[in-house]
Design an enzyme around this catalytic site. Structure first.
Site, PDB file in Angstrom:
ATOM      1  N   GLU A  74       0.812  -1.216   0.000  1.00 46.32           N
ATOM      2  CA  GLU A  74       0.000   0.000   0.000  1.00 46.32           C
ATOM      3  C   GLU A  74       0.845   1.265   0.000  1.00 46.32           C
ATOM      4  O   GLU A  74       0.511   2.251  -0.663  1.00 46.32           O
ATOM      5  CB  GLU A  74      -0.958   0.018   1.201  1.00 46.32           C
ATOM      6  CG  GLU A  74      -2.074  -1.014   1.128  1.00 46.32           C
ATOM      7  CD  GLU A  74      -1.732  -2.322   1.825  1.00 46.32           C
ATOM      8  OE1 GLU A  74      -0.552  -2.517   2.204  1.00 46.32           O
ATOM      9  OE2 GLU A  74      -2.638  -3.154   1.994  1.00 46.32           O
TER      10      GLU A  74
ATOM     11  N   HIS B 181     -10.462  -5.339  10.902  1.00 47.53           N
ATOM     12  CA  HIS B 181     -11.204  -5.333   9.637  1.00 47.53           C
ATOM     13  C   HIS B 181     -12.614  -4.753   9.786  1.00 47.53           C
ATOM     14  O   HIS B 181     -13.489  -5.062   9.001  1.00 47.53           O
ATOM     15  CB  HIS B 181     -11.345  -6.761   9.086  1.00 47.53           C
ATOM     16  CG  HIS B 181     -10.076  -7.359   8.555  1.00 47.53           C
ATOM     17  ND1 HIS B 181      -9.072  -7.809   9.360  1.00 47.53           N
ATOM     18  CD2 HIS B 181      -9.642  -7.584   7.289  1.00 47.53           C
ATOM     19  CE1 HIS B 181      -8.083  -8.287   8.628  1.00 47.53           C
ATOM     20  NE2 HIS B 181      -8.403  -8.169   7.361  1.00 47.53           N
TER      21      HIS B 181
END
Lengths: 339, 329
Positions: free
Chosen positions: A65, A134
């Site tokens: 990322e 998450h």
């Protein structure tokens, strides 16, 4: 009504349609991120794009990322309009330098001589026991740091208009979509998010809130999934003879303080619903926006329904205990009335 | 370096335990989730990542470890946890979100922590690296024994954090081993499309440390490679990198339709299943009799059944327990 006016789309399909339409007219738009190609995005929002545009413009990335979000900044400054996906907003920790020190600051550092026209789309929200890495929303974290516009649609119509607006914006836009609104059945789906979406491209103004339900007794202000909880609570309150107004912020940055203030000036009461953590976040900002402007409009102390300041627990009973829901909003009203 | 007969039995027992555990989890996972798959429903909610096929990596490495050694695992942690000796009852209960679970249901399947055997994992790719390197540093600074092993997937090796941690481990000469489970897929993205080198063992050269690749999902070859690396770490000679060419027999997560896999890629994969292969090898080598293997299998099955029963029968946490354990007591 024509057939086109009747069709309903999920947020996932609305996002993909907006992206495809913009890519057809603007060759500088491209998409990159993890699993956005053959898989079509874990949340379905790039489905079909690889087939139409190919791997050059629909670019699966390594799990890197920092590199690909940093690269999007560079490409954006060099004339492209990248759309990048951070699969879960929770993953921001591994790449936040690229986001808030580069993407968000380079326009400023260049004295406005550079543009950074990129979209960072990312999933938010919990409710399906995916655990504390998450399931977060982190609206406050992203909205706190200057230099990024931040939007969060609650339905497919807004999702398409915001996506197109974000891709056309010369500043970086963080596009936060809620998993439970995407229309992916496996995550559970809020039916109210799937609405009529026109086929032709259109934009929604970034920074403009919407009064999605008129009322006169209390303003319930929220964003994303919270809007649906607020609408359900408003319906329950209606049965008690209480008229609740619901404000969908749509954008967190810029924040449409005027619409919030106008609503609270009308109703005199404020409940803020936020799936992000309670402290130092969106809910405090909304309340401050009203009280620092004119505290005398309030007939009662404002209330917050937000996620308590604990990591998102895995076990369903604990997670559901922590999440905002319509009952908690109704309870907030009852507390307010009793006070 | 070859495993002793006792170690071979231990390895087989743990592989079978892991497989039976995951088969049972897989079956229960779909309870309440059909006809329309909804991740939030059923006794085991949330995402579920199974490690079927990757068991040899866990047992080949953990055969050399004791509870005092540190392991950080991945988002696909069950085989690693079982091989490290994580309490199976508490682990099952955690996956069911019960109050008897490792964290009382706070962490869940991707966040299994067992302080008794120094096991932890993370749902964020490559993020076990830093803590494992830190544990190795702590051991060195305190003069305490023990090594730290970080298991990662091959996709994690493209994360910045992986490279930074490898460099730290090398420059500080720490008792650390990184074990890469190369199953060729990062969710839907093939390794060949995501990684600039064909194999990751060569990346060890960037940190001046030994790098080994074990071609094939062979528990004995993994045992040998891990044994050398762990011995080196225990002797104060610094970190190593091992990559194992493994594969996942299932999708990335339960419910993954695997539409991204090239047609035919999975053909013959079940024939490569490492568990029947090890069984045949134990028999062929005379390391175990049919009877001994049957006993091991029955015991593993019973162990799993007991753990699942414990998990099912355990109580849900009190909802307000969510507000506790945020800070150290």
């Amino acid at each position: 009504m024509t057939k086109s006016n009747e069709r309903k789309l999920t947020i996932a399909r609305a996002m993909a349609e907006a992206t495809a339409q913009e890519m057809r007219i603007d060759p500088t738009v491209f998409v990159m991120g993890e699993d956005i190609g053959a898989l079509g995005g874990v949340y379905g929002n790039t489905r079909g794009l690889l087939d139409e545009f190919g791997a050059e413009r629909i670019r699966d990335t390594p799990i890197s990322e920092t590199a690909f979000i940093g690269a999007a900044v560079g490409a954006a400054q060099d004339g492209m309009r990248p759309v990048v996906e951070l699969m879960f907003v929770d993953f921001f920790g591994v790449c936040f330098d690229a986001i808030y020190n580069l993407m968000a600051k380079n326009i400023y550092f260049s004295g406005g001589n550079l543009k950074v026209p990129m979209v960072l789309m990312t999933s938010t929200g919990g409710g399906y026991s995916d655990g504390g890495q998450h399931s977060q929303c982190l609206y406050g974290t992203f909205a706190h740091l200057p230099g990024m516009k931040v939007v969060a649609p609650s339905n497919a119509y807004d999702a398409k208009g915001l996506m197109t607006a974000a891709m056309r914006d010369d500043s970086p836009v963080v596009y936060m979509y809620h998993k439970g609104l995407q229309g992916m059945g496996w995550l559970g789906t809020e039916a109210g998010a799937t609405v009529h979406v026109p086929e032709e491209p259109y934009t929604l103004e970034i920074g403009k809130a919407k009064v999605v339900r008129e009322g006169k007794d209390v303003s319930i202000v929220s964003v994303g999934m919270g809007v649906h909880n607020a609408l359900k609570a408003a319906k329950a309150l209606e049965a008690q003879g209480v008229s609740a107004e619901v404000v969908d912020l749509v954008s967190l940055v810029p924040l449409d303080r005027e619409t919030i203030r106008a609503s609270v000036a009308k109703t005199g009461r404020l409940i803020v619903v936020d799936e992000d953590y309670m402290s130092y976040g969106l809910s405090g900002e909304i309340i401050a926006s009203v009280t620092e402007h004119n505290i005398s409009v309030l007939k009662a102390a404002p209330k917050r329904v937000a996620f308590p300041d604990v990591p998102i627990p895995y076990a369903r009973v604990m997670e559901q205990f922590c999440l905002p829901n319509p009952d908690k909003i109704v309870a907030a009203w009852n507390d307010m009335k009793a006070a | 370096m070859a495993p002793t007969q006792k170690e071979q039995h231990w390895m087989y027992r743990n592989m079978v335990t892991s497989r039976r555990f995951e088969e049972t989890i897989a079956k229960i996972y779909f309870e309440g989730k059909s006809p329309a798959f909804n991740m939030a429903n059923g006794p085991i909610p949330g995402e579920m990542h199974l490690s079927d096929g990757q068991e040899p990596v866990a047992v080949g490495v953990c055969a050399h470890l004791t509870p005092e050694d540190v392991v950080t695992a991945t988002h696909r942690p069950h085989h690693q946890a079982i091989a490290k000796g994580v309490d199976l009852d508490k682990m099952a209960a955690e996956i069911f979100g019960k109050t008897t679970g490792l964290s009382g249901g706070r962490g869940g399947h991707m966040h299994l922590f067992d302080a008794d055997v120094n096991f932890a994992c993370s749902g964020i790719i490559a993020q076990g690296m830093g803590p494992a390197v830190g544990a190795a540093l702590s051991r060195k600074m305190q003069g305490k024994p023990g090594v730290a092993v970080a298991f990662v997937g091959e996709g994690a090796v493209n994360q910045g954090g992986w490279h930074e941690a490898m460099n730290l481990a090398a420059v500080w000469n720490l008792p650390f081993v990184c074990v890469i489970e190369d199953n060729a897929w990062g969710i839907s993205v093939a390794k060949s499309a995501a990684t600039a080198v064909p194999t990751n063992d060569v990346r060890a050269a960037a940190y001046g440390i030994p790098g080994t690749r074990v071609e094939g999902n062979d528990p004995f070859a993994i045992y040998e490679a891990a044994g050398k690396a762990i011995e080196r770490a225990r002797n104060g000679e610094g970190p190593s990198l091992i990559e194992v060419d493994t594969y996942r027999l299932a999708g990335h997560f339960m419910g993954d339709a695997e539409g991204y896999r090239p047609e035919g890629e999975k053909d013959g994969l079940s024939a490569k299943d490492p568990i029947p292969a090890m069984r045949a090898r134990l028999l062929k080598d005379g390391a175990a009799s049919e009877e001994e293997l049957a006993t091991i299998e029955a015991e593993a099955e019973a162990r799993v059944e007991a753990a699942i029963k414990f998990a099912r029968e355990s109580a849900d946490p009190a909802p307000e327990d969510a507000l506790t354990a945020v800070f150290a007591a």
